[in-house]
Design an enzyme around this catalytic site. Sequence first.
Site, short mmCIF file in Angstrom:
data_model
loop_
_atom_site.label_atom_id
_atom_site.label_comp_id
_atom_site.label_asym_id
_atom_site.label_seq_id
_atom_site.Cartn_x
_atom_site.Cartn_y
_atom_site.Cartn_z
CE LYS A 1 43.07 42.06 43.53
NZ LYS A 1 43.80 42.13 42.26
CE1 TYR B 1 39.80 40.17 43.45
CE2 TYR B 1 38.81 41.56 45.13
CZ TYR B 1 39.41 41.41 43.89
OH TYR B 1 39.63 42.53 43.11
CD GLU C 1 26.30 40.34 36.62
OE1 GLU C 1 27.21 39.61 36.20
OE2 GLU C 1 25.13 39.94 36.80
CD GLN D 1 23.93 45.89 51.26
OE1 GLN D 1 23.00 46.18 51.99
NE2 GLN D 1 23.79 44.99 50.30
P1 NAD Z 1 38.32 42.25 34.70
O1 NAD Z 1 37.87 40.90 35.15
O2 NAD Z 1 37.45 43.01 33.76
O3 NAD Z 1 39.78 42.15 34.06
C1 NAD Z 1 40.73 41.19 34.44
C2 NAD Z 1 41.27 40.56 33.17
O4 NAD Z 1 42.26 39.59 33.54
C3 NAD Z 1 40.19 39.80 32.37
O5 NAD Z 1 40.09 40.33 31.06
C4 NAD Z 1 40.68 38.37 32.35
O6 NAD Z 1 40.44 37.68 31.13
C5 NAD Z 1 42.18 38.56 32.58
N1 NAD Z 1 42.78 37.31 33.08
C6 NAD Z 1 42.29 36.50 34.07
N2 NAD Z 1 43.07 35.42 34.19
C7 NAD Z 1 44.06 35.55 33.28
C8 NAD Z 1 45.16 34.74 32.93
N3 NAD Z 1 45.40 33.58 33.53
N4 NAD Z 1 45.98 35.16 31.93
C9 NAD Z 1 45.75 36.34 31.28
N5 NAD Z 1 44.72 37.16 31.59
C10 NAD Z 1 43.88 36.76 32.56
O7 NAD Z 1 38.59 43.09 36.02
P2 NAD Z 1 38.82 44.66 36.21
O8 NAD Z 1 37.60 45.21 36.83
O9 NAD Z 1 39.32 45.26 34.96
O10 NAD Z 1 39.96 44.66 37.33
C11 NAD Z 1 41.34 44.78 37.00
C12 NAD Z 1 42.19 44.60 38.24
O11 NAD Z 1 41.80 45.57 39.23
C13 NAD Z 1 42.03 43.23 38.92
O12 NAD Z 1 43.27 42.82 39.42
C14 NAD Z 1 41.08 43.50 40.04
O13 NAD Z 1 41.23 42.57 41.10
C15 NAD Z 1 41.48 44.91 40.44
N6 NAD Z 1 40.38 45.61 41.13
C16 NAD Z 1 39.27 45.95 40.42
C17 NAD Z 1 38.22 46.61 41.06
C18 NAD Z 1 36.96 46.98 40.33
O14 NAD Z 1 36.04 47.51 40.96
N7 NAD Z 1 36.85 46.76 39.02
C19 NAD Z 1 38.32 46.89 42.43
C20 NAD Z 1 39.46 46.51 43.12
C21 NAD Z 1 40.51 45.89 42.45
#
Ligand code: NAD
Length: 324
Positions: A153, A149, A191, A218
Site C-alpha cells: 500500500k 500488505y 473475512e 487489541q
Molecule cells: P475486496 O476483496 O472485497 O475487493 C477487492 C476486489 O478486487 C475483489 O472483488 C477481487 O476479485 C478484485 N481483484 C483482485 N485481484 C484482481 C485482479 N487481478 N484483477 C481484477 N480484479 C481483482 O476488498 P474491499 O474490502 O472491497 O477493499 C477494496 C480496496 O480497499 C482494496 O484495495 C483494499 O486493500 C482497500 N482497503 C479496504 C479496507 C477494508 O476494511 N475493507 C481497509 C483498507 C483498505
Amino acid sequence: MKTALVCGAGGFIGSHMVKLLKKEGFWVRGVDLKYPEFSPTPADDFIIGDLRDPQVCKFTVDRPFDEVYQFAADMGGAGFVFTGENDADIMHNSALINLNMLEACYKRNLKRIFYSSSACMYPEYNQKDPDNPNCAEDCAYPAEPDSEYGWEKLFSERLYLAFHRNYGMEVRIARYHNIFGPEGIWQGGREKAPAALCRKVAENPPGGEIDIWGDGNQTRSFLYIDECLEGTLRLMRSDFVGPVNIGSDEMVTINRMADMIMGIADKKLTKRHVPGPQGVRGRNSDNRLIFAQLGWKPSQPLEVGMRVTYNWVAEQVKKAGKSG
Ligand code: NAD
C-alpha cells in the site's frame, strides 16, 4: 452523462460504489475477476478480467472516464494478511494491478483516479499502545508497516503520488480504516473481524462459546460502508490529493465489539481467547486532517452500522443452515 470506472467492482467496497454512482446518474463500467457475490451489479458494463494483465487494463480504459476508482487488490482480513502465507501473492498481484492501471489511465489521458490505501501502512512502532495509537497522516515515516500488505500500500501510494508530480495526474488517496457492512465477505478465510464476529455469534446457540484471536484487548476503529463511500466521493471531488485517513475515531477493543454484537443479537456467549493472527496492538483513525481539508469526518456510532451488518450476516448464516 458523467462516466465512471470502478476497478474491483465485484468486491465489497467496489460493488457498493457502483450502486452509489448509479444512483447519482453516472454511466458506470465495472471490472473485476468476478461478479459481486451477494446481489446483481447495476453497472452499465461489467468486464470480467485480470488487471494484472496490461492488455486487460488497456482494453478496460478504452474510452475517457470522468472518475476512476481503483479498489482492486488481493486482500483479506487478519487470517489472510497476517499469517505470512500469502505475502508473495499480496505484493505481486496488487502492485501489478496498480502499475498497470495507472499506466493505462495515463496513456488514455485520464486525469482523476482514486486509490484505496490502508491504515495498514502505518508504522508498527506507533501502534504498540492499545490506548494511544498514533495514526496521524504525517507519522507514516520512517516506514515500518507490520505486514507486506501494508508495504505494498505504501509503495502504491508513492506510485500514485509520483504520477501526480511528474505527469500532472489528479490522483486522490485515502487510507481506509477497517470498512464493514452488509454484502462483505463473512466466511472462508478472507473475512474481517466485524463480519467474522457477527458470524460466530449468529452460528452459536445462547450459552455457547466464540473464539477471539488473542486477548481481545487489541483496539481498532470500524467505519460503516456508507460513510466510507461518502468520504471517498468528497475526497475525489475536492482539490485535496491526500493521503488522508478515512475511518471512524470511535476506538473499541475487540472484546467490546464482541460484547456489542452479542447485545445486538440478544445472546449471551462466552468469549474464548485463542492464539491467532492479530496485527498491531492498537489503531484508530486520526480525523484532524480530513476535517481540516474537507470540513467533514465520519460521525455515525459503531453500533448503528453493526446492527445492520449483524442482521445481514445472521440472514446469510440462516440461509446456509448454520444458525445457532
Ligand atoms: P475486496 O476483496 O472485497 O475487493 C477487492 C476486489 O478486487 C475483489 O472483488 C477481487 O476479485 C478484485 N481483484 C483482485 N485481484 C484482481 C485482479 N487481478 N484483477 C481484477 N480484479 C481483482 O476488498 P474491499 O474490502 O472491497 O477493499 C477494496 C480496496 O480497499 C482494496 O484495495 C483494499 O486493500 C482497500 N482497503 C479496504 C479496507 C477494508 O476494511 N475493507 C481497509 C483498507 C483498505
